[in-house]
Design an enzyme around this catalytic site. Structure first.
Site, short mmCIF file in Angstrom:
data_model
loop_
_atom_site.label_atom_id
_atom_site.label_comp_id
_atom_site.label_asym_id
_atom_site.label_seq_id
_atom_site.Cartn_x
_atom_site.Cartn_y
_atom_site.Cartn_z
CG ASP A 242 -1.89 1.14 1.46
OD1 ASP A 242 -2.32 1.46 0.33
OD2 ASP A 242 -2.05 1.22 2.48
CD GLU A 488 -0.74 -5.94 7.33
OE1 GLU A 488 -1.34 -6.01 6.03
OE2 GLU A 488 -1.19 -5.38 8.11
CE1 TYR A 542 -4.68 0.69 9.94
CE2 TYR A 542 -3.92 -1.48 9.63
CZ TYR A 542 -3.73 -0.28 9.81
OH TYR A 542 -2.41 0.29 9.46
CD GLU A 578 0.63 -1.31 9.62
OE1 GLU A 578 -0.49 -1.37 9.12
OE2 GLU A 578 1.65 -1.64 9.01
C1 GCB Z 1 -1.69 -2.30 6.79
C2 GCB Z 1 -0.24 -2.16 6.03
C3 GCB Z 1 0.26 -0.90 5.44
C4 GCB Z 1 -1.26 0.02 5.16
C5 GCB Z 1 -2.04 -0.11 6.20
C6 GCB Z 1 -3.47 0.68 5.57
O1 GCB Z 1 -1.82 -3.34 7.25
O2 GCB Z 1 0.54 -2.76 6.86
O3 GCB Z 1 1.14 -0.81 4.71
O4 GCB Z 1 -0.78 1.04 4.42
O5 GCB Z 1 -2.48 -1.49 6.36
O6 GCB Z 1 -3.74 1.77 5.82
O7 GCB Z 1 -4.14 -0.18 4.96
#
Ligand code: GCB
Length: 690
Positions: A242, A488, A542, A578
């Site tokens: 990403d 990941e 997330y 994250e």
């Molecule tokens: C993740 C990735 C990261 C992305 C992020 C996102 O899990 O490790 O590279 O930018 O999510 O914002 O989707």
């Protein structure tokens, strides 16, 4: 894990598999010899049958890197920068290796008749112009510049080197038409001695072919597929990570000299015990086979004010130990009133007649680093990491080194009270590592393995080699507290077990006193085939974004439960690498609504509650927001001008959430390490006594 992007990812993975074979066949036909040259593997052959494609018996361990000391001028060394404006020619997207066949390196690029673009080095080339084809180019570009090498460097007893901080991804460099070096990993330095190729006191030409194509065995992986467009078939680079696949000469290019017999490499290990500091050093001497004229080394440790603190004359010039009474240890930011204390270690290689042969100065922070099943300890104190996942990314220059941006980033990191970041998802510049040392910012140093899938032996060989080069480059930095071996990866696949078992075993054998970690995103800890091999468990989650978007009431419990289940499974320290929410600067909603500044602020606050419940359990060692700043990604309908999960904008201004995060991070430092709070942490509101 991003639920909403699963379908895109599945499609890409299927394309990966189907097109892999096509790409291989096409490339073999087109360019067998040149691909051999650019190949990141070295004569790899595995004997496994098709049914056992993931057999790693033939994977060779990387050869240890020796050399590559960062170029520094001294009494015996000179450094000339080749940064500045170079000329660039874009290769033909449908015939990336045309320039090799036609030997463009043998003459000036202008004589090819192709369009010349003047570009700065260091910088990614993608966003420098208004040309969409250059921005989205897949394949090779060619760089060229002319330069002089001082005639004073043409002395017997002087060696001339060229060193590249990072070129993305694979490249071959020629000097005056003769091949000098090739290298295949982005984000890492490489060098070569060029005395035989240059003309001293005269003009020289350097030509570099840079290839940005990623394949199933590159780090990170990708696949080039051909798709039909309105203009016929076009090569498209696919990948699942990403961030924008910026390319070019990303870091400085430097010419430098060393004496014939010289200090080739230095390895340091430091410890602190009460007031006593200790440095164990190991030196490699270049050209040792020549008649042995070296007699001893002078080792001096200088403090910040350049006073000599300790001095040693050592007749064994391969290794030794320095003891430093009343040492000033290296401490992380806000853990001590004088964080990031850096000494300078000077090595002088001396000849029998007491003449100076070579001299090199290396900055050093002196600290102990240990870990156990509950925490990481610096100088015996447990640490709690307050930080970010970051990116090397900025407008126009892309991933190009920019010291102004580094200055701003470190200023913001300290303003917000952070003490750490992860170099997601690749090694950052050597300059940034020095900034981190000096500011007391702890680094989780990540290799460029992102979303790793298709675990074939060639990939493992490259992955090990990548980690070897990364650890060699960064082992002497006090700021580096752990190596992250991947972000990941698809560790729910059974074949990931053997792959990561082998990778972790190897990496641990070269880990230079740091623990191993990685960022996992499997939906249940039990499914992760990698984490059992790690020392620190890290995960990305997330809640209220990819999971239950809009639901800030579904954060605290799931986050707490997930961290607990990682702990229960592995009994290791746990960190959240994250969590975050995309946020459009200037978009405000009351009540909060997804994408607004208020939503990001509420989402952070809910996570803080989960983290505080976890902190009580003593094995939870850190919280990293995704992301420090907004950054560019490939074009997709889930991203408005890139990933907007930054607490700061791409232009490094705070979003609303930055003020809340600042209060949290400074108050954590105050609570855990007695740091004093900034006077402007809270605005005056009312005198309740009136
Ligand atoms: C993740 C990735 C990261 C992305 C992020 C996102 O899990 O490790 O590279 O930018 O999510 O914002 O989707």
């Amino acid at each position: 894990m991003r639920v909403t992007r699963n379908s895109i990812k599945m499609r890409t993975i299927i394309c990966f598999a189907i097109t892999l074979i096509c790409v291989c066949i096409l490339d073999t036909i087109l360019s067998h010899n040149v691909e051999d040259e650019l190949s990141t593997t070295h004569g790899f052959a595995h004997k496994c049958s098709f049914e056992q494609i993931y057999c790693y018996d033939d994977v060779q361990l990387p050869k240890p890197t020796v050399g590559l000391l960062y170029p520094r001028a001294s009494e015996t060394r000179e450094v000339n920068s080749l940064d500045g404006v170079w000329e660039l020619v874009r290769g033909n997207a449908s015939d990336p290796l045309q320039g090799i066949r036609e030997k463009w390196f043998g003459r000036s690029l202008r004589s090819t008749g192709r369009e010349i673009i003047k570009v700065p080095v260091p910088a990614s080339y993608n966003d420098l112009t208004v040309d969409q084809e250059l921005r989205d180019h897949v394949g090779t570009v060619w760089y060229e510049r002319h330069f002089f090498v001082p005639s004073s460097w043409n002395m017997s007893g002087t060696r001339t080197w060229i060193r590249f901080g990072s070129i993305h991804y694979a490249c071959i460099a020629w000097i005056n038409g003769q091949r000098a070096v090739k290298h295949s990993f982005g984000h890492l330095p490489f060098e070569v001695e060029i005395g035989r190729l240059v003309k001293y006191g005269q003009e020289n030409r350097i030509t570099i072919m840079v290839d940005n194509r990623l394949s199933n065995s590159t780090i990170p992986q990708g696949a080039v597929i051909n798709e039909s467009s309105d203009n016929g078939s076009v090569a498209v680079q696919t990948f699942t990570f990403d961030f924008f696949n910026y390319a070019g000469i990303h870091r400085s290019v430097q010419l430098y000299t060393t004496p014939a017999k010289y200090i080739k490499d230095i390895e340091l290990k430091t410890q602190v015990n009460k007031q006593m500091g200790r440095i164990d050093y190991r030196l490699w001497i270049g050209n040792e086979q020549e008649q042995d004229v070296s007699k001893y080394i002078n080792v001096k440790l200088l403090d910040r004010d350049r006073n000599v603190v300790t001095h040693q004359l050592n007749r064994n010039y391969h290794n030794g130990t320095l003891l430093i009474p009343n040492v000033k240890p290296w401490w992380p930011y806000l853990m001590h009133p004088e964080p990031g204390y850096m000494y300078t270690l000077e090595f002088q290689l001396m000849a029998e007649n007491d003449l100076l042969l070579d001299s090199y100065q290396l900055p050093v922070g002196i600290r102990s680093l240990n870990w156990d099943n509950n925490s990481i300890y610096i100088n015996g104190q447990p640490i709690y990491l307050r930080g970010f996942g970051k990116h090397e990314d900025s407008d126009i220059r892309g991933k190009g080194l920019d010291n102004a941006l580094l200055t701003r980033d470190f200023s913001l990191l300290k303003w917000v009270g952070a003490n750490a970041y992860r170099t997601s998802h690749y090694p950052y510049s050597e300059e940034s590592m020095e900034f981190a040392d000096e500011h007391g910012i702890m680094i989780i140093d990540e290799c460029a393995s992102v979303n790793t899938d298709l675990f074939q032996p060639e990939l493992l060989q490259n992955h090990m080699s990548y980690l070897e080069q990364l650890i060699h480059r960064d082992r002497n930095h006090a700021s580096v507290i752990a190596w992250s071996i991947a972000n990941e990866p698809r560790t729910q696949k059974p074949e990931a077990k053997d792959y990561f078992g082998k990778l972790a075993n190897y990496t641990r054998s070269i880990a230079q006193g740091r623990p191993l970690t990685a960022a996992s995103n499997v939906d249940k800890p039990i499914k992760c085939m990698m984490s059992a091999f790690l020392d620190i468990i890290g995960f990305n989650r997330y809640n209220s974004w990819y999971h239950n978007p809009g639901r800030t009431d579904m954060i605290i419990n799931p986050m707490f439960e997930e961290a607990l289940s990682w702990r229960q499974l592995h009994q290791k320290p746990v960190i959240v690498f994250e969590y975050g929410a995309d946020t459009l600067e200037g978009y405000h909603t009351l009540p909060t609504f997804i994408w607004s500044e208020e939503y990001q602020t509420t989402m952070l606050s809910k996570h803080f509650q989960a983290f505080d419940k976890l902190r009580k359990l003593k094995w939870f060692i850190g919280e990293f927001v995704w992301n420090f700043a907004d950054f560019k990604t490939e074009q997709t309908y889930t991203r408005v001008g890139g990933n907007k999960k930054g607490v700061f904008t791409r232009n490094r201004q705070p979003k609303y959430s930055a003020y809340l995060l600042r209060q949290r991070y400074h108050m954590l430092a105050s609570k855990l390490n007695n740091a004093s709070l900034p006077t402007d942490l809270f605005n005056y509101i009312i005198d309740f006594g009136l």
